[in-house]
Design a protein around this motif. Structure first.
Motif, PDB file in Angstrom:
ATOM      1  N   UNK A 143       8.720   2.455   9.293  1.00 10.43           N
ATOM      2  CA  UNK A 143       7.315   2.699   9.008  1.00 10.43           C
ATOM      3  C   UNK A 143       7.084   4.212   9.064  1.00 10.43           C
ATOM      4  N   UNK A 182       4.515  -3.632   4.562  1.00 16.62           N
ATOM      5  CA  UNK A 182       5.303  -3.001   3.494  1.00 16.62           C
ATOM      6  C   UNK A 182       6.793  -2.877   3.801  1.00 16.62           C
ATOM      7  N   UNK A 183       7.183  -2.551   5.032  1.00 15.86           N
ATOM      8  CA  UNK A 183       8.641  -2.449   5.264  1.00 15.86           C
ATOM      9  C   UNK A 183       9.379  -3.785   5.178  1.00 15.86           C
ATOM     10  N   UNK A 220       6.842   1.409   1.939  1.00 18.49           N
ATOM     11  CA  UNK A 220       6.279   1.941   3.197  1.00 18.49           C
ATOM     12  C   UNK A 220       6.214   3.466   3.196  1.00 18.49           C
ATOM     13  N   UNK A 235      14.228  -0.669   6.863  1.00 14.62           N
ATOM     14  CA  UNK A 235      13.284   0.370   6.479  1.00 14.62           C
ATOM     15  C   UNK A 235      12.323   0.657   7.622  1.00 14.62           C
ATOM     16  N   UNK A 253       0.895  -8.657  -1.110  1.00 15.16           N
ATOM     17  CA  UNK A 253       1.732  -7.455  -1.068  1.00 15.16           C
ATOM     18  C   UNK A 253       0.917  -6.193  -0.839  1.00 15.16           C
ATOM     19  N   UNK A 254      -0.270  -6.328  -0.316  1.00 20.93           N
ATOM     20  CA  UNK A 254      -1.160  -5.236   0.112  1.00 20.93           C
ATOM     21  C   UNK A 254      -1.761  -4.444  -1.042  1.00 20.93           C
ATOM     22  N   UNK A 263       8.924  -6.512  -3.748  1.00 21.27           N
ATOM     23  CA  UNK A 263       8.058  -7.019  -4.793  1.00 21.27           C
ATOM     24  C   UNK A 263       8.636  -6.698  -6.167  1.00 21.27           C
ATOM     25  N   UNK A 283       0.407  -1.542   6.704  1.00 21.89           N
ATOM     26  CA  UNK A 283       1.525  -0.598   6.867  1.00 21.89           C
ATOM     27  C   UNK A 283       2.724  -1.255   7.552  1.00 21.89           C
ATOM     28  N   UNK A 284       2.474  -2.361   8.274  1.00 23.53           N
ATOM     29  CA  UNK A 284       3.609  -3.061   8.905  1.00 23.53           C
ATOM     30  C   UNK A 284       4.174  -4.141   7.972  1.00 23.53           C
ATOM     31  N   UNK A 297      11.846   4.173   1.101  1.00 22.75           N
ATOM     32  CA  UNK A 297      11.959   3.237   2.232  1.00 22.75           C
ATOM     33  C   UNK A 297      12.465   3.989   3.461  1.00 22.75           C
ATOM     34  N   UNK A 301       3.566  -0.682  -2.717  1.00 17.89           N
ATOM     35  CA  UNK A 301       4.140  -1.716  -1.855  1.00 17.89           C
ATOM     36  C   UNK A 301       5.302  -1.158  -1.034  1.00 17.89           C
ATOM     37  N   UNK A 348       4.513  -0.430  -7.581  1.00 16.52           N
ATOM     38  CA  UNK A 348       5.775  -0.299  -6.845  1.00 16.52           C
ATOM     39  C   UNK A 348       5.577   0.654  -5.654  1.00 16.52           C
ATOM     40  N   UNK A 402       8.634  -6.419   3.009  1.00 14.35           N
ATOM     41  CA  UNK A 402       8.519  -7.155   1.750  1.00 14.35           C
ATOM     42  C   UNK A 402       9.241  -6.446   0.606  1.00 14.35           C
TER      43      UNK A 402
END
Lengths: 305, 328
Positions: free
Chosen positions: A38, B80-81, A136, A36, B55-56, B85, B77-78, B109, A134, A131, B83
């Protein structure tokens, strides 16, 4: 005792293992080109906005209540108001049908914007906001998708109302482009109001409360205006409120653009009635300027439960 | 090598008109790469807060945490890609079908339309949801929702997976199915932080267990290490008559290492002992001499429930204890 229980679950395990192997394969996965990424570009921002918009469009398709409410209720309003009140309320130089349509348009799209409030509250309740947060994805995407959803509902309502209006004798007496501008202005105002409601929805967090409160506030707001009767006919205090009511500006602006203002009809002294189009545009700018940043700020901090 | 590193994490909730709640009260935690860490504790212990901070979803008030060296607050922001949840409540869109839910996750994603569809189908098939995939999730059972949610969590094959009470509210059959899925996930080397209030679940799935209570870590180790902490073995008695409880309790107290635990209408007693077989023999002898009739008597290795009882003074599963927990 619990030692035995653990053992027995261990033996049940073997009967499930074929599925487990498949899951293992799926986790390793064959269907993924790369990890994935950013979100950095305008491209992902637009893509995220579209994906979340599509989510809300599917909802309109799947939940019949929304479709019924947004199409049947406007038809009912147009018919009720034009046939019940047209004999009682006379508009000099015009017909009540011509007069009332802009009012029904405005009321309907303002109510249509409340979906953003209850839907954001519902998403928080369901936990799906967690959801999204979390993933990106762009932090504004969920809100953009939500407000776009309202815009689509309102556009659909506008088409239905206009067709019904044309059948009962309403006409756009201005030019084609002025008519288009009128529709655009109504939708733009409602779109900006969707952001206000989205913020309320994230703050209040209860879809039921949002619906009830919206009803309690928006019904007087749309009725104490020039939407259904000329503002001059209201008692003095209400008349003043009506003149400065943003809904009145929206209705007056729509009437002007559709050519539904009878020649020589009195116009309120308030600046908001003298320059209704400018008033609406300023209102839109203020709502978006204040509530878009507020909504995004709120969104990146909220979490369900 | 620690993959998840947590130092002095604090989170305080300040509800209006109530005392502040220290959901996390200075927690340190290290999770090695490729291992499963079970975070075990009752409701209100701070487990979900911990997952949310990592998990931010929420900002901790103090301390810091990194995953693979990336700060979870500063570089959210780095994080999230990398992990995945799966929360306590299945985060799915009720109006979308199972397939649409997963495809949407893939698109968000940024995996592209084709790859997202392919991967969604792959997961649907693996989680045995093929038959239901084109029905709105609204009509799914709790277990099916959880599977969709978990499939969403592993969609991008993240190196770190957070599972917040993955089987709470599931029937026993679905729970077993979920355990299988999780076991196969972790066999692939994914680092997992799993919260649970079920001791059996932690025992079964986790390499290491951290026991959390009132926002503080109170014990850490493998299941065996934790069990060893409270002494060798347990003597368990079931009396024929609860009226004999006090006499039997007194006998157990003399041979045991702590106050006996009484349960099951006062008929079930247990206590941790050092030299198990010898102690059991003596206890049985004294009970016999006192004329106390037994329904059942035996020895067992301590369970994590005993660990929890010893460490916190209350059971992990009981509802009444949980209420007391939230207040403290």
């Amino acid at each position: 005792m619990s030692g035995q229980r653990t053992e027995s679950t261990g033996s049940t395990d073997s009967t499930h293992s074929p599925a487990a192997t498949e899951v293992t394969e799926a986790v390793v996965g064959t269907g993924l080109p790369n990890a994935a990424s950013i979100p950095t570009s305008v491209g992902t921002w637009i893509s995220d906005g579209w994906i979340t918009t599509r989510r809300n469009l599917i909802k309109i398709k799947r939940v019949p209540d929304i479709l019924v409410f947004t199409t049947l209720q406007p038809i009912m309003f147009v018919l009720l108001f034009t046939y019940i009140y047209s004999g009682v309320i006379t508009i000099p130089g015009s017909s009540y049908t011509e007069f009332i349509m802009a009012g029904i348009f405005a009321q309907t799209v303002v109510f249509g914007s409340t979906y953003s409030g209850s839907a954001m509250a519902q998403d928080l309740k369901d936990g799906i906001i967690d959801r999204f947060r979390t993933l990106p994805m762009s932090p504004s995407a969920v809100l953009i998708g939500r407000t776009n959803g309202d815009l689509c509902i309102n556009a659909l309502s506008m088409v239905v109302m206009m067709l019904t209006g044309l059948i009962v004798g309403w006409r756009i007496n201005s030019s084609f482009w002025e008519g288009v501008a009128g529709v655009a202005l109504l939708l733009l105002f409602a779109y900006a109001f969707s952001w206000v409601m989205a913020f309320v929805g994230m703050s209040v967090r209860s879809p039921e409360v949002i619906n009830n409160v919206a009803f309690l506030i928006l019904f007087p707001l749309t009725f104490i205006s020039n939407a259904f009767v000329p503002a001059e006919t209201l008692p003095p205090v209400l008349q003043t409120i009506a003149e400065y009511n943003p809904v009145s500006a929206l209705v007056q602006a729509a009437r002007e653009l559709f050519g539904n203002v009878p020649p020589g009809a009195p116009v309120g002294d308030a600046w908001t009635q003298q320059y209704p189009i400018a008033t609406v545009l300023i209102g839109v700018a203020v709502m978006l300027g204040v509530f878009v940043p507020l909504c995004i700020r709120k969104f990146v901090r909220i979490s369900s439960h | 090598m620690s993959f998840i590193q947590i130092e002095g994490l604090v989170k305080i909730y300040r509800p209006k008109g109530a005392d502040p709640v220290h959901a996390l009260d200075g927690v340190d935690l290290d999770v090695r790469q490729g291992t499963v860490r079970g975070l075990l504790g009752p409701n209100g212990a701070g487990k979900t807060t911990m997952v949310k901070a990592l998990t931010t979803l929420i900002k901790p008030d103090a301390g810091h945490a990194t995953i693979d060296g990336i700060d979870v607050v500063r570089d959210a922001h780095r994080i999230r890609p990398i992990i995945g949840v799966s929360g306590q409540y299945a985060a799915v869109d009720e109006n979308l079908t199972g397939f649409e839910n997963l495809e949407m996750v893939g698109r968000l994603y940024h995996l592209g339309a084709k790859a997202s569809k392919r991967r969604a189908q792959e997961l649907i098939d693996a989680f045995e949801l093929t038959e239901a995939q084109n029905r709105p999730v609204k009509g799914f059972s709790g277990g099916m929702r959880r599977r969709i949610d978990l499939a969403g969590a592993i969609f991008s094959r993240p190196p770190v997976l957070f599972l917040d009470e993955p089987t709470t509210g599931l029937d026993p059959r679905s729970r077993l199915g979920m355990w299988d899925v999780i076991t196969s996930l972790v066999s692939e080397g994914t680092t997992v932080l799993l919260t649970t209030q079920y001791l059996e679940e932690a025992d079964r799935l986790a390499d290491d267990i951290s026991v959390i209570d009132g926002g503080k870590l109170i014990a850490e180790g493998t299941a065996d290490e934790l069990k060893a902490q409270i002494g060798g073995q347990q003597i368990e008695l079931t009396l024929m008559d609860a009226a004999d409880g006090s006499v039997a309790g007194e006998i157990l107290r003399r041979h045991g290492e702590a106050q006996p635990h009484v349960g099951g209408d006062g008929r079930e007693l247990s206590v941790g002992v050092r030299e198990g077989p010898l102690a059991l023999e003596r206890v049985l002898g004294e009970l016999n001499a006192a004329g106390i009739r037994l329904h059942d008597a035996g020895m067992r290795r301590p369970t994590l429930d005993d660990v929890f009882l010893k460490l916190t003074g209350h059971s992990a599963g009981g509802e009444e204890e949980q209420d007391g927990e939230v207040e403290s």
